[in-house]
Design a protein around this motif. Structure first.
Motif, PDB file in Angstrom:
ATOM      1  N   MET A   1       5.029  36.355   1.064  1.00 32.42           N
ATOM      2  CA  MET A   1       3.688  35.918   0.984  1.00 32.42           C
ATOM      3  C   MET A   1       2.577  36.895   0.710  1.00 32.42           C
ATOM      4  SD  MET A   1       1.597  32.949   2.847  1.00 32.42           S
ATOM      5  CE  MET A   1       2.910  31.714   2.143  1.00 32.42           C
ATOM      6  N   GLN A   2       1.909  36.854  -0.265  1.00 31.18           N
ATOM      7  CA  GLN A   2       0.987  37.781  -0.421  1.00 31.18           C
ATOM      8  C   GLN A   2      -0.470  37.586   0.355  1.00 31.18           C
ATOM      9  OE1 GLN A   2       1.480  40.492  -2.310  1.00 31.18           O
ATOM     10  NE2 GLN A   2       3.399  39.775  -2.764  1.00 31.18           N
ATOM     11  N   PRO A   3      -1.191  38.631   0.934  1.00 32.18           N
ATOM     12  CA  PRO A   3      -2.202  38.249   1.838  1.00 32.18           C
ATOM     13  C   PRO A   3      -3.366  37.861   1.406  1.00 32.18           C
ATOM     14  CG  PRO A   3      -1.945  40.792   1.488  1.00 32.18           C
ATOM     15  CD  PRO A   3      -0.931  40.009   0.894  1.00 32.18           C
ATOM     16  N   HIS A   4      -3.505  37.736  -0.093  1.00 31.56           N
ATOM     17  CA  HIS A   4      -4.681  37.315  -0.724  1.00 31.56           C
ATOM     18  C   HIS A   4      -4.718  35.743  -0.853  1.00 31.56           C
ATOM     19  CE1 HIS A   4      -2.084  38.338  -4.428  1.00 31.56           C
ATOM     20  NE2 HIS A   4      -2.692  36.993  -4.662  1.00 31.56           N
ATOM     21  N   GLN A   5      -3.289  35.160  -0.576  1.00 30.47           N
ATOM     22  CA  GLN A   5      -3.291  33.683  -0.998  1.00 30.47           C
ATOM     23  C   GLN A   5      -3.932  32.973  -0.111  1.00 30.47           C
ATOM     24  OE1 GLN A   5       1.392  33.996  -0.634  1.00 30.47           O
ATOM     25  NE2 GLN A   5       1.163  32.807  -2.454  1.00 30.47           N
ATOM     26  N   LEU A   6      -4.514  31.829  -0.663  1.00 32.15           N
ATOM     27  CA  LEU A   6      -5.442  30.823   0.131  1.00 32.15           C
ATOM     28  C   LEU A   6      -4.950  30.180   1.468  1.00 32.15           C
ATOM     29  CD1 LEU A   6      -7.088  29.506  -3.036  1.00 32.15           C
ATOM     30  CD2 LEU A   6      -7.727  31.420  -1.805  1.00 32.15           C
ATOM     31  N   SER A   7      -3.297  30.099   1.415  1.00 31.40           N
ATOM     32  CA  SER A   7      -2.826  29.408   2.471  1.00 31.40           C
ATOM     33  C   SER A   7      -2.286  30.742   3.461  1.00 31.40           C
ATOM     34  CB  SER A   7      -1.436  28.535   2.226  1.00 31.40           C
ATOM     35  OG  SER A   7      -0.911  28.405   3.341  1.00 31.40           O
ATOM     36  N   SER A   8      -2.221  30.626   4.600  1.00 27.81           N
ATOM     37  CA  SER A   8      -1.828  31.730   5.392  1.00 27.81           C
ATOM     38  C   SER A   8      -0.283  31.833   5.680  1.00 27.81           C
ATOM     39  CB  SER A   8      -2.536  31.231   7.009  1.00 27.81           C
ATOM     40  OG  SER A   8      -2.013  30.441   7.613  1.00 27.81           O
ATOM     41  N   GLY A   9       0.312  30.514   5.504  1.00 25.51           N
ATOM     42  CA  GLY A   9       1.682  30.532   5.568  1.00 25.51           C
ATOM     43  C   GLY A   9       1.915  29.925   6.922  1.00 25.51           C
ATOM     44  N   ASP A  10       0.902  29.806   7.776  1.00 26.50           N
ATOM     45  CA  ASP A  10       1.422  29.273   9.048  1.00 26.50           C
ATOM     46  C   ASP A  10       0.525  28.049   9.406  1.00 26.50           C
ATOM     47  OD1 ASP A  10       0.242  29.008  12.114  1.00 26.50           O
ATOM     48  OD2 ASP A  10       1.693  30.635  12.522  1.00 26.50           O
ATOM     49  N   VAL A  11       1.351  26.926   9.748  1.00 28.04           N
ATOM     50  CA  VAL A  11       0.663  25.669   9.735  1.00 28.04           C
ATOM     51  C   VAL A  11      -0.537  25.457  10.472  1.00 28.04           C
ATOM     52  CG1 VAL A  11       1.106  23.188  10.285  1.00 28.04           C
ATOM     53  CG2 VAL A  11       2.822  24.559   8.956  1.00 28.04           C
ATOM     54  N   ILE A  12      -0.181  26.143  11.878  1.00 26.63           N
ATOM     55  CA  ILE A  12      -1.412  25.798  12.769  1.00 26.63           C
ATOM     56  C   ILE A  12      -2.639  26.763  12.543  1.00 26.63           C
ATOM     57  CG2 ILE A  12      -1.948  26.484  15.217  1.00 26.63           C
ATOM     58  CD1 ILE A  12       0.870  26.148  16.070  1.00 26.63           C
ATOM     59  N   ALA A  13      -2.436  27.771  11.981  1.00 23.32           N
ATOM     60  CA  ALA A  13      -3.763  28.591  11.325  1.00 23.32           C
ATOM     61  C   ALA A  13      -4.310  27.867  10.131  1.00 23.32           C
ATOM     62  CB  ALA A  13      -3.128  29.957  10.846  1.00 23.32           C
ATOM     63  N   ASP A  14      -3.446  27.259   9.236  1.00 21.61           N
ATOM     64  CA  ASP A  14      -4.048  26.550   8.060  1.00 21.61           C
ATOM     65  C   ASP A  14      -4.931  25.298   8.637  1.00 21.61           C
ATOM     66  OD1 ASP A  14      -3.329  28.348   6.516  1.00 21.61           O
ATOM     67  OD2 ASP A  14      -1.451  27.042   5.517  1.00 21.61           O
ATOM     68  N   ARG A  15      -4.543  24.709   9.657  1.00 18.72           N
ATOM     69  CA  ARG A  15      -5.087  23.535  10.190  1.00 18.72           C
ATOM     70  C   ARG A  15      -6.226  24.087  10.850  1.00 18.72           C
ATOM     71  NH1 ARG A  15      -1.061  21.082  13.783  1.00 18.72           N
ATOM     72  NH2 ARG A  15      -0.440  20.370  11.912  1.00 18.72           N
ATOM     73  N   ARG A  16      -6.684  25.093  11.652  1.00 18.65           N
ATOM     74  CA  ARG A  16      -7.868  25.538  12.185  1.00 18.65           C
ATOM     75  C   ARG A  16      -8.721  25.945  11.336  1.00 18.65           C
ATOM     76  NH1 ARG A  16      -5.342  29.012  17.353  1.00 18.65           N
ATOM     77  NH2 ARG A  16      -4.452  27.225  18.656  1.00 18.65           N
ATOM     78  N   ALA A  17      -8.372  26.554   9.975  1.00 17.72           N
ATOM     79  CA  ALA A  17      -9.005  27.147   8.951  1.00 17.72           C
ATOM     80  C   ALA A  17      -9.591  25.615   8.369  1.00 17.72           C
ATOM     81  CB  ALA A  17      -8.426  27.698   7.958  1.00 17.72           C
ATOM     82  N   ASP A  18      -9.079  24.691   8.173  1.00 24.60           N
ATOM     83  CA  ASP A  18      -9.637  23.611   7.595  1.00 24.60           C
ATOM     84  C   ASP A  18     -10.550  22.922   8.414  1.00 24.60           C
ATOM     85  OD1 ASP A  18      -7.746  23.735   5.452  1.00 24.60           O
ATOM     86  OD2 ASP A  18      -5.930  22.127   6.056  1.00 24.60           O
TER      87      ASP A  18
END
Length: 310
Positions: A1-18
C-alpha cells in the motif's frame, strides 16, 4: 500500500478518520484534529492522513501544528499529490514554488472533472470562455488550426469552434479530456503538461502536428507561477502572425506573481507584458474583468489578445 492512498489500510484508523471528517464538517476542527491524531498513531506513514490533520489544525487556528503536519505529508509523499508544498508556502514556511507539482494538478482535476462545469459555471459565475471568444471574434479572422492549451472539459471549444477549421486540445487530466471529448468539437485531444521546461516545448509542436494560427489558454496560467516555459511552448506552437488569447488572475501591482490562499497564482500585468515582449508577441487588446467568484467574492482577472510577429 502506498502512503499517499486515501485509505490507511487499517480499519480502525479509517473509522476514526471518518468520524474526524464528520466533526470537521460539523464545525469542530479542533476535535477533528484530536481524533485524526489518534488515527495516525496507528498508521504514522499515512500521507493522506497527515494532510487531513494539517487542514483540521489550520482551520482550528493552530498554524505551527498545521505546518508540522504538512511537512510530514510532504516527507511521506515526495511527489506531493496533495500540494503540501503550496500550503506550506501560503503559511509562510518556505519559498513560493515556481509551479505546483504536476501530480497535484493532475489529481486535482481528475477528481474534479465530473462536477467541474456545474461548480464553475453555475455556482461561481465563470464567463472567461465567452469573454475570450469575444476577443478572438474581434479579429474577424477564420483560423486553420487552433490549439486550446489546458482545455479542461472543453468549455472554450464550442465558443470558438465556428471560427476554426481544426481544433486541438491539450490537458494534464485524462478525466477532463474525456469530458471534452463528449462535446464533439475537438478534432484532436491529448494529455500534455504545461509545466514542461522550455527545452521540451517542441514536443507540443510535434504532438499538435500543425503550426497553430490560434492558441488559447482559458484560466490555465493561474495553475503555474513562473510562465516562462508556457510562453516558450506557445512560441513553438504558434505560426507567424498567429493570435494568442489567454487569461490570468490579476496580481495588481504586487510584483511578478504570487500564490493566493486558493493555491492559484496571480500574475501582474507588468510581468506578462515582459514575457510577451521576450517571446515576440504583440499586444492587441487587454481587458480587465471579473473572471469568477471565490468564497462569494469576485476574482479580478486580465484577458490578453496578442499576435506573434510575422
Amino acid at each position: 500500500m502506498q502512503p499517499h492512498q486515501l485509505s490507511s489500510g487499517d480499519v480502525i484508523a479509517d473509522r476514526r478518520a471518518d468520524y474526524a471528517r464528520m466533526l470537521e464538517e460539523g464545525g469542530e476542527p479542533e476535535a477533528a484534529a484530536e481524533l485524526m491524531e489518534q488515527a495516525l498513531e496507528l498508521v504514522p506513514g499515512w500521507a493522506a492522513g497527515w494532510y487531513r490533520l494539517a487542514t483540521y489544525r489550520e482551520k482550528a487556528g493552530k498554524g505551527e501544528a498545521a505546518i508540522e503536519a504538512y511537512r510530514n505529508t510532504l516527507a511521506l509523499d515526495p511527489d506531493d499529490i496533495f500540494g503540501a508544498a503550496l500550503k506550506l508556502a501560503v503559511l509562510g514556511d518556505g519559498e513560493t514554488p515556481d509551479r505546483p507539482p504536476s501530480r497535484y494538478v493532475e489529481r486535482l482535476f481528475d477528481d474534479y472533472a465530473d462536477r467541474f462545469e456545474s461548480a464553475l459555471v453555475e455556482k461561481l459565475d465563470y464567463t472567461v470562455p465567452q469573454k475570450l471568444a469575444a476577443l478572438v471574434a474581434s479579429t474577424g479572422r477564420h483560423y486553420e488550426c487552433a490549439v486550446d492549451l489546458g482545455c479542461g472539459t472543453g468549455l472554450l471549444g464550442p465558443e470558438i469552434h465556428g471560427r476554426v477549421s481544426r481544433l486541438e486540445g491539450f490537458d494534464l487530466s485524462q478525466n477532463m479530456l474525456a469530458k471534452a471529448a463528449e462535446k464533439g468539437v475537438y478534432d484532436h485531444l491529448a494529455q500534455a503538461d504545461l509545466s514542461l521546461s522550455p527545452d521540451l516545448s517542441s514536443l507540443f509542436a510535434v504532438a499538435a502536428r500543425h503550426r497553430a494560427d490560434l492558441v488559447t489558454a482559458a484560466d490555465v496560467l493561474m495553475y503555474l507561477g513562473n510562465l516562462e516555459s508556457v510562453f516558450a511552448i506557445i512560441e513553438d506552437l504558434a505560426a507567424s502572425g498567429a493570435d494568442i488569447a489567454f487569461s490570468v488572475e490579476d496580481a495588481g501591482d504586487s510584483g511578478v506573481f504570487h500564490l493566493a490562499p486558493s493555491l492559484r497564482y496571480a500574475h501582474s500585468e507588468a510581468y506578462v507584458r515582459l514575457l510577451l515582449a521576450r517571446h515576440g508577441l504583440d499586444i492587441l487588446k487587454i481587458v480587465k474583468t471579473v473572471i469568477r467568484k471565490d468564497g462569494g467574492k469576485p476574482v479580478a482577472g486580465i484577458l490578453f489578445l496578442t499576435r506573434k510577429a510575422a
